[in-house]
Every structure is written in structure tokens, then in C-alpha cells.
Design a protein around this motif. Sequence first.
Motif, mmCIF file in Angstrom:
data_model
loop_
_atom_site.group_PDB
_atom_site.id
_atom_site.type_symbol
_atom_site.label_atom_id
_atom_site.label_comp_id
_atom_site.label_asym_id
_atom_site.label_seq_id
_atom_site.Cartn_x
_atom_site.Cartn_y
_atom_site.Cartn_z
ATOM 1 N N PRO A 287 0.801 -1.231 0.000
ATOM 2 C CA PRO A 287 0.000 0.000 0.000
ATOM 3 C C PRO A 287 0.834 1.280 0.000
ATOM 4 N N ARG A 333 -3.909 6.810 0.431
ATOM 5 C CA ARG A 333 -4.636 5.772 1.140
ATOM 6 C C ARG A 333 -4.468 5.937 2.645
ATOM 7 N N GLN A 334 -5.466 5.503 3.398
ATOM 8 C CA GLN A 334 -5.337 5.404 4.847
ATOM 9 C C GLN A 334 -4.830 3.993 5.131
#
Length: 433
Positions: A287, A333-334
Motif C-alpha cells: 500500500p 490511502r489510509q
Amino acid sequence: MKLLPCVALFGLCLAHSAHAQPPSLPDPTSVRLDRLQLMQGFPPAADRRVTAGSYMRQYPQARWAFHHMRELLPSRSIPRGAGPASPLPAGADRSAEIEALRFNGASGELSFAEYLKNTYTDGVIVLLEGKVVYQRYFGMPEEQPHIMWSMTKSMIGLIATQLIHEGKLDAEALVTDYLPELADSGWKGATVQQVLNMTADVSYSEVYADAESDVVKYAMAAGMSPVPADYPGARSLYDYLPSIPGKGNHGREFQYRTVHTEVLGWILRRVTGQDSAQMIGERIWSPLGTEHEAYMLLDPAGTEWAGAGMNASLRDLARFGEMLRNDGAFNGRQIVAPQVLASIREGADRELFKASGRIGQDGYSYRNQFWISHNRDGAFELLGVHGQMIHVNPAAGLVLVRLSSHPVAASAAHFPTTRPAMAALAELLRTKR
């Protein structure tokens, strides 16, 4: 080159302690990685070879090893994923003023450039509000993974805290609820949170100046150090951990013990059904949009060293540090819940930490495998032996990553100077924002 009077085990100097006279150290410039010419030739000359049996007992051979660990020991890849690398934008170049910055260290005034040299820095990067303002390599190839040593603990602690947030791990559950294999060990009666904060009480000594210390048994179980043919002890981590006893006085004191993180790593594997490399890859590394694959070192049974085994490149660790500064968000993104970072930054019992006598870290606490400074800026850190560090200062917008190969493992050798160096850097950059 003459060997230093220092024998390293699990990357930890056995000849130096916080109260001992430090050994005579080589000129940092003379042992730069690109000048050592180790492992050159086909085959390398005998005096230029680095092996799995020798790298921890020789310096500067250890410096080569810290960049090439998977060539010496078994490893498991942490995939970066198939997508493009996330941006790591450049800001205004502050190299000249950062290197010229002067501050008072433990032994007097010095410049930031001298500080980096004296700490045997291999590579350093500084981000201000997410932009690279300083980046320098001292003989280390930019793309080269470097062993993180105990910064690995914070990666494991971060995932554990996220799993607690998700309701998949109970911080107040007993360790033995997840690992019945430890029912007769020192972790009997300890909670997961006590393992996270290293306040569980086990009879395990991590005294690096003592060749009879339990850390030696740990290193041999992990496969970090050669094992004598007639050695009667455990030869894998999960065979070793159940043998560690304790008195059950949990929660009464902080004692830094790597075996706690190995227990934590075992719990996470049991809860998720994944190995550590897979967890890190899926939850964090991919990510983040990292540039390079990372990897974890393995014990003889194929278990990752949860307390010390991750290797990664400098710029990818900068991405990770910026995610920590930005409340778990990066690359659009978180990645980690903001509540997770808030929980970690709270810190833990500072009185329990104070009693441990950590040099240069007065006022600190240790929570969920992170070092919390409790200073006015809310700075916190990941630390590893031989000078590994990610320093995050939210108030100043600062992230610094330093990968090093200091001949002395213990942070007491340099942290009393590192702390004012970070404070001076924060003040410099704060005025330039």
C-alpha cells in the motif's frame, strides 16, 4: 584491517556496555562500504571474504553484511506489489545548511555533517512536510536494502496495534490464550499489552558484555550465529521461547527484551494465519507504493526474526516514516487507522521506563514497540542497534531516516548526541517552513 576489540552477536557488541570504556574506533571514512572492497574477485581473497560464520565477529566485515544479509542467511521476500512506486517529491535542497548546522553533543559542539560521519552513517534522508530536503549516501547504493535490526520491532508492533483496533487481537488477553505452547514459560499470566510494552516479566538477560547471557542462546536459536555441533540448546525460535522461565511479576517494570517481540510475532502469525513477511507486504509495504522489495531473515525452521530481521531501502523507509507522521495516511490511502497512531503516541508509564536506566532517553516511555519521547513536539522513534533510526517529529513536519553501521551496537554510544542533533534539526527546519 585490524579487528576492533569488539565481538558482535545478534548485531550487539559484547565488549562494550554503557559503563565501559568504549573501544578505539576506526576513522569512519576508512571503512566506507565502497572503499572496503570486500567480496571482490572470483573468488574473493581470503582476507576479503564475509561469511555467515564470521560477519558478526569482525568489523568492518559487518558493514558489508548489513547491506547483504540475504546473501549470508535464509530470507523471505516482502513484496512491493505490482503497481508503480509512489511519489517521494523533492523540496528545496537544504543540504548546505543542514550539514553546516552546529549543536552541542555529548562531547562538545559539532556540525551535523560531523555527527553523520561519527555515527558511521550509510545513508540518510530528511523529509520536511513530505518533501525530500536532504538525502545522502556514504558508499551505500541507493537501492540497496539495509538491515533494520530492532526497527523491525516497531513494524510488528504497528501491525499488532492495527489488529487490536480491528478487534482481531485482544490487548488484555493472556499470551497463553493465543499461545498455549507458552503455558509453562515466563509469559504465563502476562497480557498481550504487557508484551507490547515490554513489561512482561521473564528471566531472560540481554547483557551484551556477557558471553553467557541469554541473548547468546537467542542468537543461536534464530540462526544469527553459528551453533557448535555439540550445542544442546534450542535451534529454532519457537523451540527456544517455551524454555524461558519467569517469576510472574508482570507489569511492574520495563525491560527491553527482544524475545518479547518474537512472542508477539508468533501471536500475530497465529491470529492472522500469515507469516510476518506476508502481513507486512499486504498491510504496509505494497500500500505504501514502495520502490523496492524488502525481506525478512529466517531461523532454521523458516520463522522470521520478528525482533530484528527486516531489511529495506532508505527511500522506502522514508515513505514509511512519512506515513507515521501523517496519521497513517500515504499514497492516497489510509494505510493504518489514525486511532492506531494516536494510541502509540500516547506512550506508556514513564516511571517504569525511567527505572530501566536507558542512557540518553530520560523522559521517554516505550509503547507498542515504539520509543516515545514525550517532548513538546510529540517526537517518536524506531531504533535499531548499530545506529538505525527513523525519527518522526509531527510538530516540526520532520521525518529523518538514518541507516548506519556503527562498530558499537548499543545506542548509548551515540544517542546522547543523537537527541540534541534531532532537536537542532527540528529547530532549523521549523524556522524554514
